[in-house]
Design a protein around this motif. Structure first.
Motif, mmCIF file in Angstrom:
data_model
loop_
_atom_site.group_PDB
_atom_site.id
_atom_site.type_symbol
_atom_site.label_atom_id
_atom_site.label_comp_id
_atom_site.label_asym_id
_atom_site.label_seq_id
_atom_site.Cartn_x
_atom_site.Cartn_y
_atom_site.Cartn_z
ATOM 1 N N ARG A 1 0.817 -1.216 0.000
ATOM 2 C CA ARG A 1 0.000 0.000 0.000
ATOM 3 C C ARG A 1 0.850 1.264 0.000
ATOM 4 N N SER B 1 0.653 4.081 -2.897
ATOM 5 C CA SER B 1 0.456 5.500 -2.613
ATOM 6 C C SER B 1 1.529 6.343 -3.303
ATOM 7 N N ARG C 1 -6.889 6.708 -4.044
ATOM 8 C CA ARG C 1 -5.881 5.677 -3.840
ATOM 9 C C ARG C 1 -5.994 4.643 -4.932
ATOM 10 N N ASN D 1 -5.502 0.546 -5.966
ATOM 11 C CA ASN D 1 -5.892 -0.646 -5.219
ATOM 12 C C ASN D 1 -5.173 -1.893 -5.699
#
Length: 376
Positions: free
Chosen positions: A283, A287, A310, A312
């Protein structure tokens, strides 16, 4: 004592108190967050197997549906039950076959109120029950859906000479559902009914079934673009994780510029990105990719392009389009990296490259502006 007795009188006998009540609320909050993350993953992966994800899909594409349950119901039926929905009038008997409005409203309320996603306008949220006139206007106005572009990507070749990113670009939100449904409908009656579509898992007897699969994809070609990003590892001392990250960033910025300059998509356009969760991307890296792509979009003056808050990562098991990205990346990997004797895998790779118009020379394929390889 009287005040305490009065307070206890309004508390159920089995209601938790003190630390127990706090623990219960923490557990409930954790459960809500888990459910919210699951919904986001299903939506990002194009997994429309449950009603809540289908409702979220409508709320995402049709902002008017966030304010109006009538609009929500009509758009839902039009999209997911077209064999029953008729804008000129639905047969009374068919109303019993359509997904019920109270269930759609309940799913919408959960998505908006508990998960805080796809929120209605403030005045609607305050006075939802008193907005019949505005709801009717929203329905009859039939506002155009939000223009989206969804990218699904997978990586391969991390232990080979070339590192490759394969990506499927779905040019509007409705097509994510249409293409996914077409693939899954075919898959349910094929030899892949209980298998995922992965290039590495294709066997000697799979060529005919792969042909059928490619024909389904090709039939929906107007909604799709395919892009490959390749880099020989001998040209860098970077770690494989950094190579994969940078390739994604460059592929997305150059791909967006290619889509817009070729005229395949217009602006404004809202872009979402979904990667296979088995990639070497967590993650934090997702980002960082998102922020770098946003900066690249600005430098490239791609005005009107906006990005999801964001990006995924989802399991390929839940996404037919992640599996498709794996298939095209695997075919390119076979062509670029394999040095052994030719066998059935090469036949399958050739068929994938030919049917989908993929090539391994930088630039657009002849007469096909939707398939491109970027090299660095």
């Amino acid at each position: 004592m009287e005040d305490q007795n009065a307070e206890n009188a309004y508390r159920p006998a089995d209601a938790p108190e003190g630390e127990a009540a706090v623990d219960l609320e923490v557990k409930r909050a954790a459960a809500r967050l888990k459910a919210k993350e699951s919904l986001i993953a299903s939506l990002a992966g194009g997994d429309f197997s449950n009603q809540q994800t289908r409702v979220a899909h409508i709320l995402n594409l049709h902002p008017a549906a966030r304010n109006s349950d009538v609009t929500l119901s009509l758009k839902y039926w039009e999209t997911f039950q077209p064999e029953l929905y008729n804008p000129e009038g639905i047969k009374p008997a068919d109303f019993f076959k359509l997904d019920r409005v109270p269930f759609l409203v309940r799913a919408r309320a959960k998505i908006q109120n508990e998960y805080e996603l796809f929120q209605a306008e403030d005045q609607i949220r305050r006075r939802r029950k008193n907005r019949e006139d505005d709801m009717r206007e929203a329905v009859l106005g039939d506002d155009a859906p939000r223009q989206t572009l969804q990218v699904f990507s997978d990586e391969t070749g991390k232990n080979e000479e070339h590192v490759i990113i394969g990506s499927v670009w779905v040019l509007n939100g409705r097509a994510v559902y249409d293409v996914t449904k077409a693939i899954k409908d075919w898959q349910a009656g094929s030899k892949f009914a209980k298998r995922e579509m992965h290039f590495s898992a294709f066997g000697r007897g799979d060529l005919h079934a792969v042909d059928e699969y490619l024909n389904i994809v090709a039939a929906n070609r107007e909604y799709l673009s395919f892009k490959l990003m390749a880099m020989p590892k001998r040209n860098t001392r970077r770690s494989i994780e950094e190579i994969v990250q940078r390739l994604h960033e460059m592929m997305l910025v150059r791909g967006l510029r290619h889509e817009i300059e070729s005229g395949r998509v217009g602006v404004p356009r809202h872009v979402g990105v979904t990667v296979d969760e088995e990639q070497s991307i967590d993650r934090i890296v997702l980002s960082e990719i998102r922020n770098t792509v946003a900066e690249g979009v600005e430098r490239a003056h791609l005005d009107g392009v906006t990005l999801d808050e964001r990006f995924n990562a989802v399991s390929s098991k839940e996404s037919a389009l992640i599996q498709l990205a794996d298939v095209i990346a695997g075919a390119a990997n076979r062509r670029l990296n394999f040095r052994g004797d030719r066998n059935f895998k090469d036949d399958i790779a050739d068929r994938i490259m030919d049917v989908l118009g993929l090539q391994l020379e930088e630039g657009v394929a002849a007469e096909i502006d939707a398939a491109v390889l970027f090299k660095i």
